[in-house]
Design a protein around this motif. Structure first.
Motif, mmCIF file in Angstrom:
data_model
loop_
_atom_site.group_PDB
_atom_site.id
_atom_site.type_symbol
_atom_site.label_atom_id
_atom_site.label_comp_id
_atom_site.label_asym_id
_atom_site.label_seq_id
_atom_site.Cartn_x
_atom_site.Cartn_y
_atom_site.Cartn_z
ATOM 1 N N ALA A 189 1.123 -1.441 0.112
ATOM 2 C CA ALA A 189 0.211 0.485 -0.055
ATOM 3 C C ALA A 189 0.688 1.261 -0.288
ATOM 4 O O ALA A 189 1.891 1.748 0.521
ATOM 5 C CB ALA A 189 -1.144 0.489 1.220
ATOM 6 N N GLN A 190 0.507 2.233 -0.912
ATOM 7 C CA GLN A 190 0.995 3.251 -0.736
ATOM 8 C C GLN A 190 0.727 4.296 0.592
ATOM 9 O O GLN A 190 1.223 5.325 0.694
ATOM 10 C CB GLN A 190 0.649 4.342 -2.289
ATOM 11 N N ASP A 191 -0.413 4.720 0.712
ATOM 12 C CA ASP A 191 -2.138 5.081 1.624
ATOM 13 C C ASP A 191 -1.958 4.463 1.834
ATOM 14 O O ASP A 191 -3.312 3.654 2.225
ATOM 15 C CB ASP A 191 -2.731 6.055 0.834
ATOM 16 N N ILE A 192 -1.560 4.589 3.398
ATOM 17 C CA ILE A 192 -2.683 4.234 5.363
ATOM 18 C C ILE A 192 -2.822 5.242 5.884
ATOM 19 O O ILE A 192 -2.177 5.852 5.982
ATOM 20 C CB ILE A 192 -1.251 2.847 5.216
ATOM 21 N N ARG A 193 -3.835 4.680 5.895
ATOM 22 C CA ARG A 193 -5.145 5.383 7.154
ATOM 23 C C ARG A 193 -5.470 4.494 8.513
ATOM 24 O O ARG A 193 -6.174 4.092 8.201
ATOM 25 C CB ARG A 193 -6.222 5.939 6.712
ATOM 26 N N VAL A 194 -5.287 4.518 9.544
ATOM 27 C CA VAL A 194 -5.582 3.854 10.851
ATOM 28 C C VAL A 194 -6.866 4.487 11.353
ATOM 29 O O VAL A 194 -5.898 5.352 12.303
ATOM 30 C CB VAL A 194 -4.317 3.434 11.284
#
Length: 264
Positions: free
Chosen positions: A100-105
């Motif tokens: 992944a290049q865009d990771i949001r948690v």
């Protein structure tokens, strides 16, 4: 050659055996008939047996089609078992994060999630990925709210203690060499209603994992996944939910022991 490979594959896997058997018998009968090796009675009996075999195969195929149609109708009608879309965990999460290049948690304390992912998050950030992480703010009433939600209202320190190692991991993550401010952390003054892991949410290949929080940590959380091409409305819904949660978060800064907050 492609046809022969397909035949060998079917025979190896035990698929379409009735079709191959019928074809073989038909060819055999034709050869015997053309060479006058078998009598008319024998050919007639063998032909009837071939037709019976073919009918049996058709009945089996029709039964499979009927079962599949019933499953499709039940899904359209909403008659789907929870076991079909809820899970106890995200077993392929590390592999998914790896690409992944865009990771949001988003989560409450994210203690287990960060412990499992921190090494891979460091590698992704160093490789150019952007990472956003939001969790509850220990300086607000959020830990006490989380304790009440977990039916341990007299023990808010449980969540304060769980936050400490997560914050240490996030500090380590933000200090990863070569990340150039691609990592952002925010603290929430409230307990999120669910956890989220968004992986490349703007891309057709993206996915969003949703954790349905339980009132007891011992019982575990239910997890489901939404995809952009399959769950269009709900995919957008949870993507918007992340944006709303992120907007209300307080950027981590030097007062929390973090580097100055990047503009992410």
């Amino acid at each position: 050659m492609r046809f022969l490979r397909r035949v060998r594959q079917d025979l190896t896997q035990g698929e379409n055996l009735e079709i191959y058997s019928t074809a073989l018998l038909s060819v055999t009968l034709a050869v015997l008939g053309s060479l006058d090796i078998a009598s008319g009675k024998v050919l007639a009996a063998a032909t009837l047996a071939t037709l019976a075999l073919l009918a049996g195969g058709l009945l089996g195929s029709r039964r499979q089609v009927s079962e599949l149609a019933a499953q499709v109708r039940s899904r359209i009608a909403g008659e789907v078992s929870a076991e079909a879309f809820l899970a106890h965990d995200k077993p392929d999460l590390i592999e998914q994060v790896r690409g992944a290049q865009d990771i949001r948690v988003v989560g409450v304390t994210l203690s287990r999630t960060l412990r499992n992912l921190v090494d891979e998050l460091q590698r992704r950030a160093a490789a150019g990925a952007t990472i956003k992480v939001a969790l509850i703010d220990a300086t607000t009433s959020a830990p006490a709210e989380a304790a009440r939600r977990s039916t341990i209202s007299d023990r808010p320190t449980v969540f304060e203690n769980r936050l400490r190692p997560s914050i240490d991991l996030l500090r380590e993550l933000m200090e990863t060499p070569g990340t150039d401010g691609r990592i952002a952390v925010r603290f929430l003054p409230f307990v999120p209603a669910f956890g989220l892991v968004l992986l490349d949410p703007q891309r057709p290949s993206g996915c969003i994992h949703v954790d349905l929080y339980s009132h007891s940590s011992a019982s575990g959380d239910a997890v489901f996944t939404v995809l952009p091409d399959r769950d269009g409305h709900w995919y957008q819904h949870f993507q918007t939910e992340f944006d709303r949660i992120w907007a209300f978060g307080r950027p981590a800064d030097v007062s929390d022991g973090f580097p100055p907050a990047p503009r992410v």
